[in-house]
Motif scaffolding. Structure first.
Motif, PDB file in Angstrom:
ATOM      1  N   TRP A 132       0.818  -1.215   0.000  1.00 26.89           N
ATOM      2  CA  TRP A 132       0.000   0.000   0.000  1.00 26.89           C
ATOM      3  C   TRP A 132       0.853   1.266   0.000  1.00 26.89           C
ATOM      4  O   TRP A 132       0.586   2.198  -0.749  1.00 26.89           O
ATOM      5  CB  TRP A 132      -0.923  -0.011   1.213  1.00 26.89           C
ATOM      6  CG  TRP A 132      -1.511   1.333   1.547  1.00 26.89           C
ATOM      7  CD1 TRP A 132      -1.143   2.157   2.567  1.00 26.89           C
ATOM      8  CD2 TRP A 132      -2.557   2.014   0.846  1.00 26.89           C
ATOM      9  NE1 TRP A 132      -1.902   3.305   2.556  1.00 26.89           N
ATOM     10  CE2 TRP A 132      -2.785   3.241   1.507  1.00 26.89           C
ATOM     11  CE3 TRP A 132      -3.332   1.708  -0.269  1.00 26.89           C
ATOM     12  CZ2 TRP A 132      -3.740   4.152   1.092  1.00 26.89           C
ATOM     13  CZ3 TRP A 132      -4.294   2.618  -0.693  1.00 26.89           C
ATOM     14  CH2 TRP A 132      -4.486   3.825  -0.017  1.00 26.89           C
ATOM     15  N   ILE A 136       0.780   4.392  -2.862  1.00 27.53           N
ATOM     16  CA  ILE A 136       0.569   5.823  -2.655  1.00 27.53           C
ATOM     17  C   ILE A 136       1.795   6.621  -3.101  1.00 27.53           C
ATOM     18  O   ILE A 136       1.679   7.722  -3.648  1.00 27.53           O
ATOM     19  CB  ILE A 136       0.225   6.102  -1.174  1.00 27.53           C
ATOM     20  CG1 ILE A 136      -1.153   5.524  -0.847  1.00 27.53           C
ATOM     21  CG2 ILE A 136       0.226   7.604  -0.898  1.00 27.53           C
ATOM     22  CD1 ILE A 136      -2.284   6.084  -1.699  1.00 27.53           C
ATOM     23  N   THR A 140       1.589   9.496  -5.992  1.00 30.16           N
ATOM     24  CA  THR A 140       2.088  10.853  -5.751  1.00 30.16           C
ATOM     25  C   THR A 140       3.105  11.257  -6.806  1.00 30.16           C
ATOM     26  O   THR A 140       3.071  12.378  -7.333  1.00 30.16           O
ATOM     27  CB  THR A 140       2.719  10.947  -4.351  1.00 30.16           C
ATOM     28  OG1 THR A 140       1.769  10.504  -3.372  1.00 30.16           O
ATOM     29  CG2 THR A 140       3.140  12.376  -4.041  1.00 30.16           C
ATOM     30  N   TYR A 265      -3.108  -0.309   5.517  1.00 30.61           N
ATOM     31  CA  TYR A 265      -3.410   1.106   5.365  1.00 30.61           C
ATOM     32  C   TYR A 265      -4.281   1.624   6.508  1.00 30.61           C
ATOM     33  O   TYR A 265      -5.045   0.891   7.131  1.00 30.61           O
ATOM     34  CB  TYR A 265      -4.106   1.364   4.029  1.00 30.61           C
ATOM     35  CG  TYR A 265      -5.293   0.472   3.757  1.00 30.61           C
ATOM     36  CD1 TYR A 265      -6.547   0.745   4.307  1.00 30.61           C
ATOM     37  CD2 TYR A 265      -5.159  -0.659   2.944  1.00 30.61           C
ATOM     38  CE1 TYR A 265      -7.629  -0.074   4.060  1.00 30.61           C
ATOM     39  CE2 TYR A 265      -6.238  -1.485   2.690  1.00 30.61           C
ATOM     40  CZ  TYR A 265      -7.477  -1.186   3.250  1.00 30.61           C
ATOM     41  OH  TYR A 265      -8.545  -2.007   3.012  1.00 30.61           O
ATOM     42  N   ALA A 273      -8.000   8.788  -0.168  1.00 29.70           N
ATOM     43  CA  ALA A 273      -7.544   8.443  -1.517  1.00 29.70           C
ATOM     44  C   ALA A 273      -8.731   8.097  -2.413  1.00 29.70           C
ATOM     45  O   ALA A 273      -8.794   8.499  -3.587  1.00 29.70           O
ATOM     46  CB  ALA A 273      -6.559   7.282  -1.465  1.00 29.70           C
ATOM     47  N   LEU A 298      -2.310  14.054  -2.165  1.00 24.20           N
ATOM     48  CA  LEU A 298      -1.600  12.777  -2.057  1.00 24.20           C
ATOM     49  C   LEU A 298      -0.427  12.863  -1.078  1.00 24.20           C
ATOM     50  O   LEU A 298      -0.139  11.898  -0.371  1.00 24.20           O
ATOM     51  CB  LEU A 298      -1.121  12.329  -3.437  1.00 24.20           C
ATOM     52  CG  LEU A 298      -2.231  11.779  -4.339  1.00 24.20           C
ATOM     53  CD1 LEU A 298      -1.763  11.703  -5.785  1.00 24.20           C
ATOM     54  CD2 LEU A 298      -2.692  10.405  -3.863  1.00 24.20           C
ATOM     55  N   GLN A 302       0.049  10.576   2.216  1.00 26.93           N
ATOM     56  CA  GLN A 302       1.305   9.917   2.583  1.00 26.93           C
ATOM     57  C   GLN A 302       1.659  10.181   4.038  1.00 26.93           C
ATOM     58  O   GLN A 302       2.122   9.279   4.757  1.00 26.93           O
ATOM     59  CB  GLN A 302       2.444  10.397   1.682  1.00 26.93           C
ATOM     60  CG  GLN A 302       2.530   9.708   0.338  1.00 26.93           C
ATOM     61  CD  GLN A 302       3.802  10.072  -0.397  1.00 26.93           C
ATOM     62  OE1 GLN A 302       4.107  11.240  -0.620  1.00 26.93           O
ATOM     63  NE2 GLN A 302       4.561   9.058  -0.783  1.00 26.93           N
ATOM     64  N   GLN A 305      -0.464   8.142   6.295  1.00 28.25           N
ATOM     65  CA  GLN A 305      -0.018   6.756   6.292  1.00 28.25           C
ATOM     66  C   GLN A 305       1.219   6.564   7.162  1.00 28.25           C
ATOM     67  O   GLN A 305       1.360   5.565   7.863  1.00 28.25           O
ATOM     68  CB  GLN A 305       0.258   6.294   4.861  1.00 28.25           C
ATOM     69  CG  GLN A 305       0.632   4.838   4.726  1.00 28.25           C
ATOM     70  CD  GLN A 305      -0.445   3.892   5.256  1.00 28.25           C
ATOM     71  OE1 GLN A 305      -1.627   4.215   5.210  1.00 28.25           O
ATOM     72  NE2 GLN A 305      -0.028   2.747   5.783  1.00 28.25           N
TER      73      GLN A 305
END
Length: 314
Positions: A132, A136, A140, A265, A273, A298, A302, A305
Protein backbone atom coordinates in the motif's frame (compact mmCIF):
# COMPACT_ATOMS: atom_id res chain seq x y z
CA UNK A 1 15.57 16.12 -46.26
CA UNK A 2 17.87 13.21 -46.94
CA UNK A 3 17.16 9.69 -45.86
CA UNK A 4 19.87 9.84 -43.18
CA UNK A 5 20.20 12.93 -41.02
CA UNK A 6 22.95 11.67 -38.78
CA UNK A 7 25.17 8.65 -38.40
CA UNK A 8 26.69 7.62 -35.10
CA UNK A 9 27.81 11.02 -33.84
CA UNK A 10 25.92 14.19 -33.18
CA UNK A 11 25.28 15.80 -36.54
CA UNK A 12 24.27 19.29 -37.60
CA UNK A 13 20.67 18.12 -37.60
CA UNK A 14 20.90 16.66 -34.12
CA UNK A 15 18.11 18.34 -32.16
CA UNK A 16 19.63 18.83 -28.74
CA UNK A 17 23.08 19.00 -27.20
CA UNK A 18 22.13 16.36 -24.63
CA UNK A 19 20.63 13.84 -27.06
CA UNK A 20 22.55 11.11 -28.89
CA UNK A 21 22.03 10.22 -32.51
CA UNK A 22 22.02 6.45 -33.01
CA UNK A 23 22.60 4.47 -36.17
CA UNK A 24 19.81 2.14 -37.16
CA UNK A 25 22.21 -0.80 -37.38
CA UNK A 26 23.33 -0.26 -33.78
CA UNK A 27 19.73 -0.36 -32.52
CA UNK A 28 19.03 -3.40 -34.67
CA UNK A 29 22.00 -5.20 -33.15
CA UNK A 30 21.16 -4.09 -29.61
CA UNK A 31 17.62 -5.48 -29.88
CA UNK A 32 18.72 -8.68 -31.67
CA UNK A 33 17.01 -7.57 -34.85
CA UNK A 34 13.99 -6.36 -32.87
CA UNK A 35 13.29 -9.84 -31.61
CA UNK A 36 9.81 -10.35 -30.07
CA UNK A 37 11.32 -11.46 -26.75
CA UNK A 38 12.89 -8.00 -26.46
CA UNK A 39 9.52 -6.22 -26.63
CA UNK A 40 8.63 -4.56 -23.33
CA UNK A 41 5.49 -2.69 -24.39
CA UNK A 42 3.31 -2.61 -27.50
CA UNK A 43 2.01 0.95 -27.72
CA UNK A 44 -0.49 2.74 -29.92
CA UNK A 45 2.21 4.20 -32.17
CA UNK A 46 4.99 1.66 -31.87
CA UNK A 47 6.81 -0.78 -29.62
CA UNK A 48 9.40 -0.55 -26.87
CA UNK A 49 12.37 -2.90 -26.94
CA UNK A 50 14.96 -3.67 -24.32
CA UNK A 51 18.35 -2.78 -25.80
CA UNK A 52 21.89 -2.98 -24.46
CA UNK A 53 24.27 -0.46 -26.01
CA UNK A 54 27.94 0.24 -25.22
CA UNK A 55 28.02 -2.79 -22.91
CA UNK A 56 27.16 -1.01 -19.68
CA UNK A 57 24.30 1.24 -20.75
CA UNK A 58 20.78 -0.11 -21.01
CA UNK A 59 18.08 1.70 -22.94
CA UNK A 60 14.56 1.21 -24.15
CA UNK A 61 14.11 2.02 -27.82
CA UNK A 62 10.74 2.97 -29.21
CA UNK A 63 9.99 2.04 -32.79
CA UNK A 64 7.80 4.72 -34.35
CA UNK A 65 5.43 4.23 -37.25
CA UNK A 66 6.56 5.94 -40.44
CA UNK A 67 5.73 8.08 -42.26
CA UNK A 68 4.44 10.51 -39.67
CA UNK A 69 1.22 12.49 -40.04
CA UNK A 70 2.37 14.92 -42.71
CA UNK A 71 5.57 15.97 -40.95
CA UNK A 72 8.92 16.45 -42.61
CA UNK A 73 12.08 15.00 -41.06
CA UNK A 74 13.14 18.45 -39.91
CA UNK A 75 9.77 19.07 -38.23
CA UNK A 76 10.07 15.73 -36.46
CA UNK A 77 13.55 16.63 -35.21
CA UNK A 78 12.30 19.96 -33.90
CA UNK A 79 9.65 18.09 -31.93
CA UNK A 80 12.29 15.68 -30.60
CA UNK A 81 14.28 18.72 -29.53
CA UNK A 82 11.32 20.09 -27.59
CA UNK A 83 10.72 16.73 -25.98
CA UNK A 84 14.40 16.46 -25.10
CA UNK A 85 14.17 19.66 -23.07
CA UNK A 86 11.72 18.12 -20.60
CA UNK A 87 13.44 17.34 -17.34
CA UNK A 88 11.70 16.06 -14.22
CA UNK A 89 12.31 13.19 -11.76
CA UNK A 90 8.95 11.67 -12.70
CA UNK A 91 9.47 11.70 -16.45
CA UNK A 92 11.44 8.99 -18.25
CA UNK A 93 14.58 10.54 -19.65
CA UNK A 94 14.91 10.74 -23.43
CA UNK A 95 18.48 9.74 -24.29
CA UNK A 96 18.54 9.92 -28.06
CA UNK A 97 16.96 9.20 -31.41
CA UNK A 98 17.49 7.53 -34.75
CA UNK A 99 16.25 8.72 -38.13
CA UNK A 100 17.40 6.84 -41.22
CA UNK A 101 15.18 6.36 -44.25
CA UNK A 102 11.86 5.03 -43.00
CA UNK A 103 13.25 4.22 -39.55
CA UNK A 104 12.50 6.47 -36.62
CA UNK A 105 13.26 5.63 -33.02
CA UNK A 106 13.31 7.37 -29.68
CA UNK A 107 15.69 5.91 -27.10
CA UNK A 108 14.85 6.23 -23.41
CA UNK A 109 16.53 5.35 -20.15
CA UNK A 110 15.87 1.81 -18.99
CA UNK A 111 14.06 1.47 -15.67
CA UNK A 112 14.61 -1.67 -13.68
CA UNK A 113 11.13 -1.98 -12.19
CA UNK A 114 9.36 -2.28 -15.53
CA UNK A 115 5.87 -0.89 -15.96
CA UNK A 116 3.28 -0.21 -13.27
CA UNK A 117 0.95 -2.56 -15.14
CA UNK A 118 3.43 -5.42 -14.75
CA UNK A 119 3.85 -4.66 -11.04
CA UNK A 120 0.10 -4.67 -10.40
CA UNK A 121 -0.86 -7.44 -12.82
CA UNK A 122 2.12 -9.73 -13.45
CA UNK A 123 1.71 -12.78 -15.67
CA UNK A 124 2.15 -15.18 -12.79
CA UNK A 125 0.07 -16.33 -9.85
CA UNK A 126 3.09 -16.55 -7.55
CA UNK A 127 3.80 -12.92 -6.70
CA UNK A 128 3.65 -10.50 -3.81
CA UNK A 129 1.02 -7.77 -4.26
CA UNK A 130 2.39 -4.25 -4.40
CA UNK A 131 2.43 -2.79 -0.89
CA UNK A 132 0.00 0.00 0.00
CA UNK A 133 2.68 2.55 0.93
CA UNK A 134 4.36 1.95 -2.44
CA UNK A 135 1.06 2.41 -4.24
CA UNK A 136 0.57 5.82 -2.65
CA UNK A 137 4.20 6.72 -3.35
CA UNK A 138 3.69 5.85 -7.01
CA UNK A 139 0.40 7.77 -7.24
CA UNK A 140 2.09 10.85 -5.75
CA UNK A 141 5.01 10.65 -8.18
CA UNK A 142 2.66 10.26 -11.14
CA UNK A 143 0.74 13.35 -10.00
CA UNK A 144 4.00 15.30 -9.73
CA UNK A 145 4.94 14.32 -13.27
CA UNK A 146 1.54 15.48 -14.49
CA UNK A 147 1.89 18.72 -12.49
CA UNK A 148 5.15 19.41 -14.31
CA UNK A 149 3.64 18.73 -17.73
CA UNK A 150 0.62 20.93 -16.99
CA UNK A 151 2.66 23.85 -15.69
CA UNK A 152 2.50 27.11 -17.63
CA UNK A 153 6.22 26.94 -18.41
CA UNK A 154 6.09 23.37 -19.77
CA UNK A 155 2.57 23.22 -21.20
CA UNK A 156 2.66 19.65 -22.55
CA UNK A 157 -0.15 17.12 -22.93
CA UNK A 158 0.44 13.57 -21.78
CA UNK A 159 -0.20 11.10 -24.59
CA UNK A 160 -1.88 8.09 -22.98
CA UNK A 161 -2.69 7.86 -19.29
CA UNK A 162 -2.58 4.20 -18.35
CA UNK A 163 -0.53 1.95 -16.10
CA UNK A 164 1.51 0.40 -18.92
CA UNK A 165 2.83 3.89 -19.74
CA UNK A 166 4.21 4.43 -16.24
CA UNK A 167 7.68 3.00 -15.65
CA UNK A 168 9.11 2.27 -12.20
CA UNK A 169 12.74 2.56 -11.13
CA UNK A 170 14.53 0.37 -8.58
CA UNK A 171 13.28 2.61 -5.72
CA UNK A 172 9.66 2.52 -6.87
CA UNK A 173 9.74 6.04 -8.24
CA UNK A 174 7.31 6.30 -11.17
CA UNK A 175 8.25 7.92 -14.47
CA UNK A 176 5.81 8.87 -17.20
CA UNK A 177 6.83 7.99 -20.71
CA UNK A 178 5.26 7.70 -24.15
CA UNK A 179 4.38 11.38 -23.80
CA UNK A 180 4.40 11.64 -27.57
CA UNK A 181 5.40 14.47 -29.81
CA UNK A 182 3.75 17.77 -30.63
CA UNK A 183 1.47 17.59 -27.63
CA UNK A 184 1.40 21.21 -26.51
CA UNK A 185 -1.65 22.05 -24.48
CA UNK A 186 -3.90 23.78 -26.98
CA UNK A 187 -7.23 23.07 -25.35
CA UNK A 188 -9.86 22.05 -27.85
CA UNK A 189 -10.17 19.20 -30.31
CA UNK A 190 -7.62 16.50 -29.60
CA UNK A 191 -6.35 13.12 -30.65
CA UNK A 192 -6.68 9.87 -28.72
CA UNK A 193 -5.37 10.12 -25.13
CA UNK A 194 -6.06 6.63 -23.88
CA UNK A 195 -8.79 6.91 -21.20
CA UNK A 196 -11.57 9.16 -22.37
CA UNK A 197 -13.20 11.67 -20.09
CA UNK A 198 -16.97 11.97 -20.77
CA UNK A 199 -16.67 15.34 -22.49
CA UNK A 200 -13.86 14.08 -24.71
CA UNK A 201 -15.66 10.88 -25.64
CA UNK A 202 -18.89 12.68 -26.52
CA UNK A 203 -17.71 15.75 -28.41
CA UNK A 204 -13.96 15.36 -28.77
CA UNK A 205 -13.13 18.43 -26.69
CA UNK A 206 -10.01 18.07 -24.59
CA UNK A 207 -8.78 20.10 -21.61
CA UNK A 208 -6.31 19.53 -18.81
CA UNK A 209 -9.18 18.10 -16.77
CA UNK A 210 -9.46 15.21 -19.26
CA UNK A 211 -6.09 13.99 -18.06
CA UNK A 212 -7.21 14.28 -14.44
CA UNK A 213 -9.90 11.76 -15.37
CA UNK A 214 -7.22 9.51 -16.83
CA UNK A 215 -5.16 9.83 -13.65
CA UNK A 216 -8.19 8.76 -11.63
CA UNK A 217 -8.37 5.46 -13.52
CA UNK A 218 -4.72 4.70 -12.67
CA UNK A 219 -5.41 5.68 -9.04
CA UNK A 220 -8.36 3.28 -8.96
CA UNK A 221 -6.15 0.49 -10.27
CA UNK A 222 -3.76 1.15 -7.38
CA UNK A 223 -6.58 1.21 -4.81
CA UNK A 224 -8.55 -1.79 -6.02
CA UNK A 225 -5.92 -4.01 -7.64
CA UNK A 226 -8.26 -4.34 -10.64
CA UNK A 227 -7.49 -3.62 -14.28
CA UNK A 228 -9.04 -0.61 -15.94
CA UNK A 229 -10.66 -2.91 -18.49
CA UNK A 230 -11.07 -6.62 -17.81
CA UNK A 231 -13.14 -8.31 -20.51
CA UNK A 232 -13.42 -11.46 -18.44
CA UNK A 233 -15.59 -9.64 -15.90
CA UNK A 234 -18.28 -8.41 -18.28
CA UNK A 235 -20.01 -5.24 -17.09
CA UNK A 236 -17.95 -5.33 -13.89
CA UNK A 237 -14.80 -5.22 -16.00
CA UNK A 238 -15.07 -1.46 -16.52
CA UNK A 239 -13.23 -0.12 -13.49
CA UNK A 240 -14.87 3.34 -13.20
CA UNK A 241 -18.29 1.69 -13.54
CA UNK A 242 -17.37 -0.90 -10.91
CA UNK A 243 -16.05 1.70 -8.45
CA UNK A 244 -18.78 4.30 -8.85
CA UNK A 245 -21.32 2.73 -6.43
CA UNK A 246 -18.63 2.43 -3.72
CA UNK A 247 -17.59 6.05 -4.17
CA UNK A 248 -21.05 7.41 -3.46
CA UNK A 249 -20.56 7.30 0.32
CA UNK A 250 -17.62 7.36 2.71
CA UNK A 251 -18.87 4.24 4.43
CA UNK A 252 -18.56 2.12 1.27
CA UNK A 253 -15.23 3.34 -0.09
CA UNK A 254 -13.18 0.81 1.86
CA UNK A 255 -15.22 -2.09 0.45
CA UNK A 256 -13.61 -1.66 -2.97
CA UNK A 257 -10.03 -1.71 -1.65
CA UNK A 258 -7.72 -4.50 -2.82
CA UNK A 259 -8.31 -7.27 -0.22
CA UNK A 260 -4.72 -8.48 -0.61
CA UNK A 261 -3.39 -5.38 1.18
CA UNK A 262 -5.93 -5.31 3.99
CA UNK A 263 -4.35 -4.17 7.26
CA UNK A 264 -1.59 -2.20 5.54
CA UNK A 265 -3.41 1.11 5.36
CA UNK A 266 -5.03 3.61 7.64
CA UNK A 267 -8.79 3.72 7.00
CA UNK A 268 -8.57 7.53 7.02
CA UNK A 269 -5.79 7.56 4.41
CA UNK A 270 -7.54 4.99 2.20
CA UNK A 271 -10.86 6.83 2.43
CA UNK A 272 -9.23 10.12 1.44
CA UNK A 273 -7.54 8.44 -1.52
CA UNK A 274 -10.88 7.00 -2.62
CA UNK A 275 -12.61 10.37 -2.24
CA UNK A 276 -9.85 11.95 -4.32
CA UNK A 277 -10.60 9.39 -7.03
CA UNK A 278 -14.27 10.34 -6.79
CA UNK A 279 -13.44 14.00 -7.43
CA UNK A 280 -11.29 13.09 -10.42
CA UNK A 281 -14.06 11.02 -12.02
CA UNK A 282 -16.69 13.76 -11.82
CA UNK A 283 -18.75 14.20 -14.99
CA UNK A 284 -18.31 17.94 -14.52
CA UNK A 285 -14.73 18.86 -15.54
CA UNK A 286 -14.73 21.98 -13.36
CA UNK A 287 -15.30 19.81 -10.29
CA UNK A 288 -12.14 17.77 -10.85
CA UNK A 289 -8.97 18.87 -9.03
CA UNK A 290 -6.03 20.20 -11.01
CA UNK A 291 -2.62 18.54 -10.93
CA UNK A 292 -1.34 20.84 -8.17
CA UNK A 293 -4.26 19.87 -5.96
CA UNK A 294 -3.63 16.18 -6.68
CA UNK A 295 -0.06 16.48 -5.44
CA UNK A 296 -1.06 18.36 -2.29
CA UNK A 297 -3.75 15.84 -1.34
CA UNK A 298 -1.60 12.78 -2.06
CA UNK A 299 1.29 14.18 -0.02
CA UNK A 300 -1.10 14.65 2.90
CA UNK A 301 -2.32 11.07 2.46
CA UNK A 302 1.31 9.92 2.58
CA UNK A 303 1.77 11.76 5.89
CA UNK A 304 -1.37 10.14 7.30
CA UNK A 305 -0.02 6.76 6.29
CA UNK A 306 3.33 7.46 7.97
CA UNK A 307 1.54 8.37 11.20
CA UNK A 308 -0.49 5.15 10.98
CA UNK A 309 2.65 3.08 10.39
CA UNK A 310 4.49 4.72 13.31
CA UNK A 311 1.58 4.16 15.68
CA UNK A 312 1.25 0.52 14.55
CA UNK A 313 4.94 -0.11 15.29
CA UNK A 314 4.72 1.12 18.88
Amino acid sequence: MGSRLCVGRQASHSPSKGLKCFEYKSLKKATRNFHPNRVLVNGECGSFYEARIDKHLVYVAKKLDYPGPGKSDLEWLIEVNNFGQLNHPNLAKLIGFCIEGVHRFLVYEFLQGGSLENLLFPNTSNFQPLLWNLRIKIATGVAKGLEYLHSTTTNVRYHEFKSCNILIDSNYNPKLYDIGLKNTLNEGNCAYIGIFAPEDAMIGVWTRRCEIYGFEVVLLELLTGRRCIDKNLGMQGNLPRFANPFLKSKENTLVMMDPRIEGQYSSVAATRAALLAKKCISDKPEMRPNADELVTELEQIQELQKSFKNSSNK
